[in-house]
Motif scaffolding. Structure first.
Motif, PDB file in Angstrom:
ATOM      1  N   VAL A 124     -26.907  32.616  -3.116  1.00 42.87           N
ATOM      2  CA  VAL A 124     -28.424  31.387  -3.084  1.00 42.87           C
ATOM      3  C   VAL A 124     -28.649  30.433  -4.493  1.00 42.87           C
ATOM      4  N   ARG A 125     -28.089  31.798  -5.451  1.00 47.92           N
ATOM      5  CA  ARG A 125     -28.221  31.070  -6.793  1.00 47.92           C
ATOM      6  C   ARG A 125     -26.701  30.093  -6.907  1.00 47.92           C
ATOM      7  N   PHE A 126     -25.734  30.209  -6.452  1.00 47.39           N
ATOM      8  CA  PHE A 126     -24.631  29.996  -7.017  1.00 47.39           C
ATOM      9  C   PHE A 126     -25.107  28.738  -5.627  1.00 47.39           C
ATOM     10  N   TRP A 127     -25.331  28.756  -4.665  1.00 48.20           N
ATOM     11  CA  TRP A 127     -24.710  27.209  -3.408  1.00 48.20           C
ATOM     12  C   TRP A 127     -26.400  26.208  -4.025  1.00 48.20           C
ATOM     13  N   THR A 128     -26.965  26.675  -4.411  1.00 46.54           N
ATOM     14  CA  THR A 128     -28.423  25.876  -4.670  1.00 46.54           C
ATOM     15  C   THR A 128     -27.849  25.003  -5.893  1.00 46.54           C
TER      16      THR A 128
END
Length: 308
Positions: A227-231
């Motif tokens: 999530v920290r990457f895709w957001t």
């Protein structure tokens, strides 16, 4: 079928060596796919310019392109695609897919942009490389499969270049005399080349997008890390797509496509400085060189598309 590595002793350096061979073969297949795309577009644009009395200068410019540049283009692009990591290649594929969908929707139903085919050169190479990496991951005879794929891709690229050379040299004569089967076929169905390319690219990028998502997600150990990457990636790509929404209309007015490449790669560079690794940052710079090389190679055809 057999695995080349199975005939050699299991040494640490050999595993790295076979991985390098696989990477080069994947890059070669991707470069050959780009070569086929450019050759078919060259055929289409040459015929279009030949049929338009006001575009005879463009026709001669396309016809007189140096032949030595084609093999050089494949060699350079093979090296670039081999150097780019799978993660950055996957990000390039996803970014172009979103931009292509946005461009197609903005053009309207039934319309197409020949320029978009030329702008997808590097993304196509990355997509083919990602797709092969995903499909052959863990395969017992992966290297042999890649050798066969590279041989087939090289054969297709060679015949596509020969077709383009034949058309640029003899199509004008043969289309009038009506005694060359290839030229008669192009005379009757040459207008269908964009549709053929559109369908082939659609299938290629669907597979490449699925492979890209899998290749990116395999590096994450937890959902929170993903999530920290895709957001931020989703936010960045959304802003890029919104900004590029005016690209077809502005490009038609003479806006350099190089500026678009710099903006796209600049956004990806800043994003990976925040959430990526230092190797990803280096691979973005290599990707920038690859994009610029593809645009320089297709400069004549890009100008013809802009005036179409």
């Amino acid at each position: 079928m057999f695995s080349l590595g199975s005939w050699l002793p299991a040494l640490p350096g050999l595993a790295w060596g076979w991985a390098l061979v696989d990477t080069l073969l994947q890059g070669l297949v991707g470069a050959c796919a780009v070569s086929v795309l450019c050759s078919l577009l060259k055929v289409y644009l040459y015929i279009q310019c030949l049929n338009d009395p006001e575009r005879q200068v463009e026709k001669e410019t396309i016809r007189t392109q140096r032949r030595v540049l084609e093999p050089l283009h494949v060699v350079v692009l093979t090296g670039v695609l081999a150097l780019v990591g799978s993660r950055v290649a996957a990000l390039v594929v996803l970014e172009f897919s979103l931009r292509a969908v946005s461009t197609v929707l903005s053009l309207g139903k039934g319309a197409h942009s020949s320029q978009l085919y030329l702008l997808c050169q590097y993304s196509l190479g990355c997509g083919v490389s990602c797709g092969l990496s995903f499909l052959l991951e863990g395969a017992p005879h992966g290297t042999c499969n890649l050798v066969l794929a590279a041989g087939l891709a090289g054969l297709l690229a060679t015949y596509a270049r020969r077709l383009a050379r034949h058309v640029c040299t003899l199509y004008e004569l043969h289309s009038r005399a009506r005694y060359c089967g290839i030229c008669i076929l192009l005379l009757a169905a040459g207008h269908g080349i964009p549709r053929l390319l559109r369908n082939a690219l659609a299938v290629t990028f669907v597979v490449a997008d699925l492979a890209a998502v899998v290749l990116i997600n395999r590096d994450f150990l937890s959902t929170a890390e993903a999530v920290r990457f895709w957001t931020p990636l989703t936010i960045c790509y959304t802003l890029l797509v919104i900004y590029m929404q005016e690209e077809p209309r502005q490009s038609a007015g003479g806006r350099p496509v190089y500026q678009t490449v710099l903006i796209r790669m600049g956004g990806l560079f800043i994003l990976l400085l925040t959430v990526g690794r230092w190797t990803d940052v280096l691979h973005v710079l290599v990707s920038l060189l690859g994009e610029l090389w593809c645009l320089l190679h297709a400069g004549v055809m890009l100008e013809a598309c802009r005036r179409q």
